[in-house]
Scaffold this motif. Structure first.
Motif, PDB file in Angstrom:
ATOM      1  N   GLU A  67      75.309   9.316  58.353  1.00 51.01           N
ATOM      2  CA  GLU A  67      76.176  10.497  58.369  1.00 51.01           C
ATOM      3  C   GLU A  67      76.792  10.784  56.998  1.00 51.01           C
ATOM      4  N   LEU A  68      76.607   9.882  56.064  1.00 53.39           N
ATOM      5  CA  LEU A  68      77.208  10.023  54.747  1.00 53.39           C
ATOM      6  C   LEU A  68      76.777  11.309  54.056  1.00 53.39           C
ATOM      7  N   ASP A  69      75.506  11.668  54.172  1.00 54.19           N
ATOM      8  CA  ASP A  69      74.992  12.879  53.543  1.00 54.19           C
ATOM      9  C   ASP A  69      75.739  14.114  54.036  1.00 54.19           C
ATOM     10  N   LEU A  70      76.045  14.151  55.309  1.00 55.80           N
ATOM     11  CA  LEU A  70      76.755  15.306  55.862  1.00 55.80           C
ATOM     12  C   LEU A  70      78.201  15.352  55.372  1.00 55.80           C
ATOM     13  N   GLU A  71      78.818  14.204  55.204  1.00 63.27           N
ATOM     14  CA  GLU A  71      80.223  14.148  54.813  1.00 63.27           C
ATOM     15  C   GLU A  71      80.460  14.460  53.343  1.00 63.27           C
ATOM     16  N   ILE A  72      79.559  14.013  52.479  1.00 58.61           N
ATOM     17  CA  ILE A  72      79.841  14.151  51.050  1.00 58.61           C
ATOM     18  C   ILE A  72      78.812  14.991  50.312  1.00 58.61           C
ATOM     19  N   HIS A  73      78.013  15.737  51.022  1.00 58.45           N
ATOM     20  CA  HIS A  73      76.990  16.575  50.395  1.00 58.45           C
ATOM     21  C   HIS A  73      77.627  17.668  49.540  1.00 58.45           C
TER      22      HIS A  73
END
Length: 90
Positions: A67-73
Protein backbone atom coordinates in the motif's frame (compact mmCIF):
# COMPACT_ATOMS: atom_id res chain seq x y z
CA UNK A 1 16.40 -20.93 18.77
CA UNK A 2 15.65 -21.13 22.45
CA UNK A 3 12.78 -18.99 23.67
CA UNK A 4 13.80 -17.15 26.80
CA UNK A 5 11.54 -15.11 29.02
CA UNK A 6 12.65 -12.57 31.64
CA UNK A 7 13.13 -13.92 35.18
CA UNK A 8 10.20 -11.90 36.56
CA UNK A 9 7.85 -13.14 33.84
CA UNK A 10 9.08 -16.70 34.33
CA UNK A 11 8.19 -16.53 38.02
CA UNK A 12 4.75 -15.10 37.21
CA UNK A 13 4.18 -17.95 34.73
CA UNK A 14 5.23 -20.55 37.31
CA UNK A 15 2.88 -19.00 39.88
CA UNK A 16 0.09 -19.07 37.30
CA UNK A 17 0.73 -22.76 36.53
CA UNK A 18 0.65 -23.57 40.26
CA UNK A 19 -2.63 -21.70 40.62
CA UNK A 20 -4.12 -23.46 37.59
CA UNK A 21 -3.28 -26.86 39.08
CA UNK A 22 -4.59 -25.78 42.48
CA UNK A 23 -7.94 -24.67 41.04
CA UNK A 24 -8.46 -27.18 38.23
CA UNK A 25 -6.61 -30.40 38.98
CA UNK A 26 -6.94 -32.97 41.71
CA UNK A 27 -3.26 -32.73 42.59
CA UNK A 28 -1.22 -29.66 43.36
CA UNK A 29 2.00 -28.97 41.54
CA UNK A 30 5.11 -27.68 43.24
CA UNK A 31 7.30 -24.79 42.21
CA UNK A 32 10.01 -27.00 40.67
CA UNK A 33 7.52 -29.13 38.74
CA UNK A 34 5.70 -26.01 37.51
CA UNK A 35 9.04 -24.60 36.33
CA UNK A 36 9.81 -27.83 34.50
CA UNK A 37 6.37 -27.81 32.89
CA UNK A 38 6.91 -24.21 31.78
CA UNK A 39 10.29 -25.18 30.33
CA UNK A 40 8.63 -28.01 28.41
CA UNK A 41 5.94 -25.69 27.03
CA UNK A 42 8.50 -23.08 26.00
CA UNK A 43 10.65 -25.66 24.21
CA UNK A 44 7.88 -27.78 22.70
CA UNK A 45 5.05 -25.32 21.94
CA UNK A 46 6.80 -21.96 22.17
CA UNK A 47 8.32 -22.16 18.66
CA UNK A 48 4.88 -22.83 17.15
CA UNK A 49 3.47 -19.67 18.72
CA UNK A 50 6.60 -17.69 17.88
CA UNK A 51 6.55 -18.79 14.22
CA UNK A 52 2.86 -17.93 13.93
CA UNK A 53 3.51 -14.46 15.34
CA UNK A 54 6.39 -13.93 12.90
CA UNK A 55 4.19 -15.06 9.98
CA UNK A 56 1.41 -12.69 11.09
CA UNK A 57 3.85 -9.77 11.27
CA UNK A 58 5.31 -10.63 7.85
CA UNK A 59 1.84 -10.71 6.32
CA UNK A 60 0.94 -7.38 7.87
CA UNK A 61 4.20 -5.77 6.77
CA UNK A 62 3.79 -7.07 3.20
CA UNK A 63 0.31 -5.57 3.09
CA UNK A 64 1.64 -2.22 4.33
CA UNK A 65 4.50 -2.28 1.81
CA UNK A 66 2.08 -3.04 -1.03
CA UNK A 67 0.00 0.00 0.00
CA UNK A 68 3.04 2.26 0.25
CA UNK A 69 2.81 3.29 -3.42
CA UNK A 70 -0.73 4.56 -2.91
CA UNK A 71 0.18 6.50 0.24
CA UNK A 72 3.31 8.28 -0.93
CA UNK A 73 2.98 8.37 -4.72
CA UNK A 74 3.93 11.64 -6.38
CA UNK A 75 3.06 12.48 -9.97
CA UNK A 76 6.08 13.18 -12.14
CA UNK A 77 6.79 16.29 -14.22
CA UNK A 78 4.54 18.66 -12.30
CA UNK A 79 6.71 21.78 -12.44
CA UNK A 80 5.23 23.29 -15.63
CA UNK A 81 1.68 22.41 -14.79
CA UNK A 82 1.58 25.07 -12.10
CA UNK A 83 2.32 27.69 -14.78
CA UNK A 84 -0.20 26.47 -17.33
CA UNK A 85 -3.32 28.53 -17.83
CA UNK A 86 -6.63 26.89 -18.39
CA UNK A 87 -7.42 26.85 -22.10
CA UNK A 88 -10.55 28.60 -23.30
CA UNK A 89 -13.11 26.59 -25.18
CA UNK A 90 -13.49 27.27 -28.92
Amino acid sequence: MTIEIPKENRQQAITSIERYFDENMEEKIGNIAAGALLGFFLEEIGPLIYNKAVADVQERLQLRVSELDLEIHEDEFQYWRKYERPRKGR
